[in-house]
Enzyme design. Structure first.
Site, PDB file in Angstrom:
ATOM      1  N   TYR A 141       0.842  -1.198   0.000  1.00 51.52           N
ATOM      2  CA  TYR A 141       0.000   0.000   0.000  1.00 51.52           C
ATOM      3  C   TYR A 141       0.882   1.254   0.000  1.00 51.52           C
ATOM      4  O   TYR A 141       0.755   2.129  -0.869  1.00 51.52           O
ATOM      5  CB  TYR A 141      -0.933  -0.015   1.220  1.00 51.52           C
ATOM      6  CG  TYR A 141      -1.552   1.326   1.497  1.00 51.52           C
ATOM      7  CD1 TYR A 141      -2.423   1.905   0.580  1.00 51.52           C
ATOM      8  CD2 TYR A 141      -1.246   2.031   2.668  1.00 51.52           C
ATOM      9  CE1 TYR A 141      -2.973   3.157   0.814  1.00 51.52           C
ATOM     10  CE2 TYR A 141      -1.791   3.274   2.905  1.00 51.52           C
ATOM     11  CZ  TYR A 141      -2.650   3.835   1.977  1.00 51.52           C
ATOM     12  OH  TYR A 141      -3.182   5.069   2.208  1.00 51.52           O
ATOM     13  N   LYS A 145       1.678   4.166  -3.132  1.00 48.78           N
ATOM     14  CA  LYS A 145       1.505   5.624  -3.018  1.00 48.78           C
ATOM     15  C   LYS A 145       2.820   6.340  -3.325  1.00 48.78           C
ATOM     16  O   LYS A 145       2.833   7.397  -3.969  1.00 48.78           O
ATOM     17  CB  LYS A 145       1.023   5.968  -1.604  1.00 48.78           C
ATOM     18  CG  LYS A 145      -0.394   5.502  -1.317  1.00 48.78           C
ATOM     19  CD  LYS A 145      -1.406   6.355  -2.072  1.00 48.78           C
ATOM     20  CE  LYS A 145      -2.828   5.989  -1.757  1.00 48.78           C
ATOM     21  NZ  LYS A 145      -3.796   6.887  -2.383  1.00 48.78           N
ATOM     22  N   PHE A 207      -3.750  -5.085  18.047  1.00 46.96           N
ATOM     23  CA  PHE A 207      -2.723  -5.798  17.281  1.00 46.96           C
ATOM     24  C   PHE A 207      -1.335  -5.575  17.887  1.00 46.96           C
ATOM     25  O   PHE A 207      -0.610  -4.680  17.479  1.00 46.96           O
ATOM     26  CB  PHE A 207      -2.731  -5.348  15.821  1.00 46.96           C
ATOM     27  CG  PHE A 207      -3.993  -5.686  15.078  1.00 46.96           C
ATOM     28  CD1 PHE A 207      -4.689  -6.859  15.341  1.00 46.96           C
ATOM     29  CD2 PHE A 207      -4.482  -4.831  14.099  1.00 46.96           C
ATOM     30  CE1 PHE A 207      -5.853  -7.182  14.640  1.00 46.96           C
ATOM     31  CE2 PHE A 207      -5.643  -5.145  13.390  1.00 46.96           C
ATOM     32  CZ  PHE A 207      -6.329  -6.319  13.668  1.00 46.96           C
ATOM     33  N   ARG A 281      -0.038  -6.969  13.562  1.00 48.04           N
ATOM     34  CA  ARG A 281      -0.526  -7.024  12.183  1.00 48.04           C
ATOM     35  C   ARG A 281       0.676  -6.822  11.258  1.00 48.04           C
ATOM     36  O   ARG A 281       1.438  -5.865  11.429  1.00 48.04           O
ATOM     37  CB  ARG A 281      -1.557  -5.903  11.968  1.00 48.04           C
ATOM     38  CG  ARG A 281      -2.163  -5.873  10.584  1.00 48.04           C
ATOM     39  CD  ARG A 281      -3.302  -4.877  10.484  1.00 48.04           C
ATOM     40  NE  ARG A 281      -2.867  -3.493  10.680  1.00 48.04           N
ATOM     41  CZ  ARG A 281      -3.664  -2.431  10.604  1.00 48.04           C
ATOM     42  NH1 ARG A 281      -4.946  -2.604  10.368  1.00 48.04           N
ATOM     43  NH2 ARG A 281      -3.191  -1.222  10.778  1.00 48.04           N
TER      44      ARG A 281
END
Ligand code: UDP
Length: 325
Positions: A141, A145, A207, A281
């Site tokens: 991700y 960007k 997380f 995570r």
């Protein structure tokens, strides 16, 4: 008054920004493929349901409106999902942006505000993070960007496209005037998940409790969505006034741990937040806090929301009244 195209304007931050632009009397068209966003976020008559890869529909939209600038939100945004399906993230976020940029060039639209992310920094060495910190994304991700930011740098040099990339930290809250808010499907973001835990009694999973932070949970810089929308309007005005390209962090400069967000939500709602610890995570950095002095100084931006409790309070207001999707 300018004619502005907002891509991804049926999503959370895009919809807040589109409504603020309308309040400031700009002519706004929104396009969104509704794969993530909601038609009910967009004021009537403004929504065009188009996918970034649908060149013919995009062409028709650009041909009927003479846009002065584009604000580009349309992208996938879930860090965890990007680790599972990187190709889909690169195709949509990078390929989709290139398709948009080609269309802009064809129609001589030379100003763009781009929604980037703090995820471009990866695990930063210094905190708060200045814009010139090393760029080492930890997930596809963030990488997608950053790739678009780099493309924009090249287009600035080669074709005179002027752009502002805003590297968002953690948007949260809702604008009470608009009656819209954060609703992702599935929901992955902390504040709405905390509020869901309050509402349903189903515990939130935190997380990781073993990060190198004071309480062991991840630290993030939470910025109210209305303040973030305001940053887009400032960036747009800068470009429309003939300002040059730039990259800006958009955060408040204050970090909160996951446990601190939970405590703020307990104060804002007056109710306990049930939670338990789970594993970390994948792709999460321990701490991401913005040095946003450049945004404040160059674009004359000042956040209105100062406390996390106030920010979460607006999200709670929305959570209690929204229709369930
Ligand atoms: N987080 C969490 N439990 C959840 C969702 C998020 O502990 O169910 C944590 C996550 O690890 C991160 C912070 O909350 O440290 C913010 O995550 P979010 O997904 O909202 O935003 P991101 O930082 O990924 O942009």
């Amino acid at each position: 008054m300018a004619s502005i195209l907002v891509t991804g304007g049926a999503g959370y931050i895009g919809a807040h920004t589109a409504r603020l632009l309308l309040e400031e009397r700009h002519d706004v068209q929104v396009f969104d493929d509704l794969s993530k966003g909601y038609a009910h976020n967009v004021p009537k008559g403004r929504l065009h349901i188009i996918n970034l890869h649908d060149t013919a529909s995009l062409e028709a939209l650009f041909a009927t409106h003479h846009f002065d600038a584009v604000i580009h939100f349309a992208a996938f945004i879930a860090v965890g999902e990007s680790m599972q399906e990187p190709e889909r993230y690169f195709r949509n976020n990078v390929g989709g942006s290139v398709a948009l940029l080609e269309m802009m060039r064809r129609h001589r639209v030379r100003r763009l505000v781009f929604s980037s992310t703090a995820a471009v920094y990866g695990d930063p060495e210094t905190t708060p993070i200045p814009e010139d910190a090393p760029l080492r994304p930890k997930n596809p991700y963030g990488e997608s960007k950053l790739m678009v930011e780099r493309i924009l740098e090249w287009l600035d040099r080669t074709s005179g496209l002027r752009s502002v990339s805003l590297r968002y930290f953690n948007a949260c809250g809702a604008e009470p005037r608009y009656g819209i808010g954060e609703e992702h499907q599935p929901e992955t973001h902390l504040v709405p998940l905390i509020l869901r835990a309050v509402r349903t009694g189903e515990p939130l999973t935190v997380f990781g409790g073993d990060y190198p932070t004071p309480d062991g949970t991840c630290i993030r810089d939470y910025i109210h969505v209305s303040d973030l929308a305001e940053a887009h309007v400032r960036a747009l005005e800068h470009l429309l006034d003939g300002g040059g390209s730039g990259v800006f962090n958009a955060g408040t400069g204050r970090g909160y741990s996951v446990l601190e967000v939970i405590r703020a939500a307990e104060k804002a709602t007056g109710m306990p937040v049930p939670f338990r610890y789970g594993p970390r995570r994948e792709g999460d950095a321990a701490a991401l806090v913005a040095d946003s002095s450049k945004l404040k100084k160059t674009l004359n931006w000042k956040p209105q929301y100062e406390t996390l409790e106030a920010m979460v309070g607006t999200a709670w207001e929305f959570e209690q009244h929204r229709r369930r999707v």
